[in-house]
Design an enzyme around this catalytic site. Structure first.
Site, short mmCIF file in Angstrom:
data_model
loop_
_atom_site.label_atom_id
_atom_site.label_comp_id
_atom_site.label_asym_id
_atom_site.label_seq_id
_atom_site.Cartn_x
_atom_site.Cartn_y
_atom_site.Cartn_z
N ASP A 2 96.98 17.58 30.08
CA ASP A 2 96.83 16.46 29.16
C ASP A 2 98.24 15.96 28.85
O ASP A 2 99.22 16.59 29.21
CB ASP A 2 96.09 16.90 27.89
CG ASP A 2 96.70 18.18 27.33
OD1 ASP A 2 97.76 18.07 26.71
OD2 ASP A 2 96.15 19.28 27.54
N GLU A 8 105.21 24.08 64.30
CA GLU A 8 104.80 23.82 62.91
C GLU A 8 105.99 23.98 61.96
O GLU A 8 106.16 23.21 61.02
CB GLU A 8 103.66 24.76 62.52
CG GLU A 8 102.37 24.43 63.26
CD GLU A 8 101.25 25.44 63.04
OE1 GLU A 8 100.08 25.05 63.17
OE2 GLU A 8 101.55 26.63 62.76
#
Ligand code: GLA
Length: 620
Positions: free
Chosen positions: A418, A493
């Site tokens: 929040d 990768e």
């Protein structure tokens, strides 16, 4: 607002209007505070209740903001979820009666976010009227939309009514937390941009308001509880070769903590497990040129801990009743000032003993259960409020003593995300779900209210059916990090990740502080696309993902937004695997902003879980 966070601004940026309402029968006053930030289209609203009468009163309900719409037909957008599936977007028509969201879990919760949008029926991401309300508060809340018999709509956000009956002696005041409001007639992208700017400039504080944030590797998914100092040192070494700035040591380094059954509360280093002192490990990792951060969960206690043995009355739990445990733990009673001192001392002691620590991950894995405060005794109706005030008091003390310490806030993933939290924390761990496909939805929901810089997204080994490239490209649209044993990657990768980290570092400014445009929704199509544009409109990054296209599906071009129609931009696909050639027809070309926004680019394919990252640079 005393004891509560609020939006801050300089005198020339904002004004405050105060309206006093008086109940003539009792003398009780309600003060409405409106803060106006005209540049950002933001209004804040809060309220405080002053007991000017001569008797004790109880506040039973207090809504920090209310909007009344005397006419109009609206949709309500809210964000529901659960652990590892946070912030799902729900858009439904406002109907007669009441539609309500809220939390009674002590934190803002996985289940709903304290945020709502009311949108006109035809409002989309890029056009139409919409209103946002967002609560600057981390505890229980209640949001409601009502439609009456005259088709009038009322929207409310404030303190949760359940278990709330706050006593006010004569002369006392109750301060309700603040709500941030915004309106635009230009669609939800603009609404998000208003809110993002408000957070960046008027909620975030301290060094990391503007400082560039480190790229980190976290040990959790790489090692869980099973590690030694050597495991961590090796992870840091591998991370260094990728260009990562920091190692974060997650759960399991303290007390008797080899699983989640015991140890929370005993914050002394398990040197036997590490095979060395924490200080020694931090130094070894720092010597590699990698910073060191650490995980804590100081608001919690396991009954199997020395802390609980010594102070059982510090935990919230009911007397004379069987205790229910959520993840084998209980929440400490932060309404008790002694417990506040203890929680502060956890951070303070760790920092005093290890001043070279450069980062904390602060977790909070249980909602409040067995709701009873041994400290408040007969004043239980104050628990949810006084506990959160205590939590804020601790956050404030930590921030004041360690103003330059960046802290990630986690709550079993995203149960305490929040605006309030962003006053003290630099970022959220949005979800324990790091499957990149699911993350496209989770991050889409979060982005309605939170800027990318507040949203951590890590490359992990969840959903190995998707490539490392896809997983990294999804993490790159937020604050990117890694949570994976780098040994899992092959040479190509690793090379890809090295380049992606370098690209990310180069483009972080645009991604984390640029304006976000959500272009293609994963909810409406089998693809998703978002872009970020810097303030000067000279640099932009476009992300495009194919999720699960149907057989033979006809793809469609994506029209870009937020560019300058009169500028020319060079288009370049980046983040390619070694040997991979771009299939983008526009790759390497130069196009006007006008072309890119009106005609667009074909960025999608019909392959499953494919991604493209495209850099656009103004050419003079
Ligand atoms: C929570 C967090 C995870 C990890 C674990 C450790 O689930 O969300 O990221 O830190 O706790 O126990």
């Amino acid at each position: 607002l005393p004891g509560l966070p609020a939006v801050y601004a300089d005198n020339d940026e904002a004004q405050t209007l105060e309206i006093v309402l008086e109940d003539s029968a009792t003398g009780v006053e309600a003060m409405l505070l409106y803060g106006v930030l005209p540049e950002l289209d933001i209004i804040t609203r809060s309220v405080y209740v002053r007991n000017q009468s001569s008797e004790k009163i109880y506040v039973n309900k207090v809504m920090s903001a209310e909007l009344d719409f005397l006419y109009g037909d609206y949709d309500l957008l809210t964000f529901y979820g659960r652990h590892a599936m946070e912030r799902n977007l729900q858009r439904v028509p406002v109907v007669h009666g009441s539609q309500m969201i809220g939390s009674v879990r002590g934190t803002s919760s996985h289940q709903y976010n304290p945020m709502m949008i009311l949108a006109e029926k035809d409002t989309t991401e890029d056009h139409g009227g919409c209103y946002a309300m967002s609560f600057v508060y981390s505890g229980n809340f209640q949001g409601e939309v009502l439609k009456d018999q005259y088709n009038q709509t009322r929207m409310l956000l404030g303190v949760q009514e359940e278990c709330f009956r706050y006593p006010l002696e004569a002369g006392e005041t109750f301060y309700a937390p603040e709500v941030i409001l915004s309106y635009t007639d230009q669609g939800m992208n603009r609404l998000s941009q208003n809110l993002h700017s408000c957070i960046r400039h008027h909620i975030c504080r301290g060094k990391y308001k503007t400082a560039i944030r480190p790229v980190l590797v976290n040990s959790w998914e790489a090692a869980y509880f099973d590690f030694t100092g050597e495991t961590l040192y090796n992870l840091a070494k591998e991370a260094k070769s990728l260009g990562i700035d920091m190692l974060v040591l997650d759960d399991g380094w303290f007390g008797k903590r080899d699983d989640d059954n015991s140890g929370l509360g005993d914050w002394y280093v398990n040197e036997k497990k590490l095979g060395e002192t924490l200080g020694g490990l931090v130094k070894r990792v720092n010597d590699l040129g990698v910073k060191f951060g650490i995980w804590i969960e100081p608001e919690m206690v396991n009954p199997k801990s020395e802390l609980f043995e010594k102070h059982p009355d510090w935990a919230i739990h009911l007397p004379n009743r069987e205790t229910y445990y959520y993840r084998n733990q209980l929440v400490l009673d932060l309404s008790n000032p002694k417990v506040q001192d203890y929680v502060f001392s956890v951070v303070d002691n760790i920092m005093t003993e290890n001043p070279d620590l450069a980062f904390f991950k602060w977790d909070c894995n249980s909602p409040i259960t067995n709701v009873y405060s041994p400290y408040l005794k007969e004043k239980q109706n104050q628990l949810y409020i006084d506990h959160v005030r205590g939590v804020y008091n601790v956050f404030k003390r930590v921030a004041e003593k360690y103003p330059h310490l960046p802290i990630m806030l986690c709550s079993g993933g995203g149960a305490r995300c929040d605006y309030e939290a962003l006053k003290y924390f630099t970022e959220f761990w949005c979800s324990d779900n790091t499957d990149p496909i699911e993350r496209l939805y989770i991050q889409w929901g979060f982005s309605q209210f939170f800027p990318a810089k507040a949203m951590c997204a890590h490359v992990t080994s969840w959903n190995k059916n998707t490539s490392i490239k896809f997983r990294t490209d999804v993490a790159m649209m937020c604050k990117m990090g890694f949570d994976i044993s780098l040994k899992e990657m092959n040479e190509d990768e690793m090379k890809y990740c090295q380049e992606a980290v370098a690209n990310y570092k180069r483009l972080k400014g645009t991604i984390l502080d640029g304006d976000l445009y959500r272009l293609v929704s994963p909810y409406d199509t089998n693809h998703s696309s978002v872009m970020y544009v810097d303030k000067a409109k000279s640099k932009s990054v476009l992300f495009a993902y194919d999720i699960h296209p149907r057989f033979g599906e006809k793809t469609f071009p994506v029209k870009l937004q937020g560019l300058d129609p009169n500028k020319k931009y060079k288009v370049q696909e980046i983040n390619l695997m070694p040997g991979q050639k771009s299939t983008l027809v526009t790759d390497g070309g130069t196009f006007s902003g006008d072309f890119l926004m009106k005609i667009g680019m074909n960025v999608f394919s019909t392959a499953h879980a494919r991604s493209k990252v495209i850099e656009l640079t103004e050419v003079h």
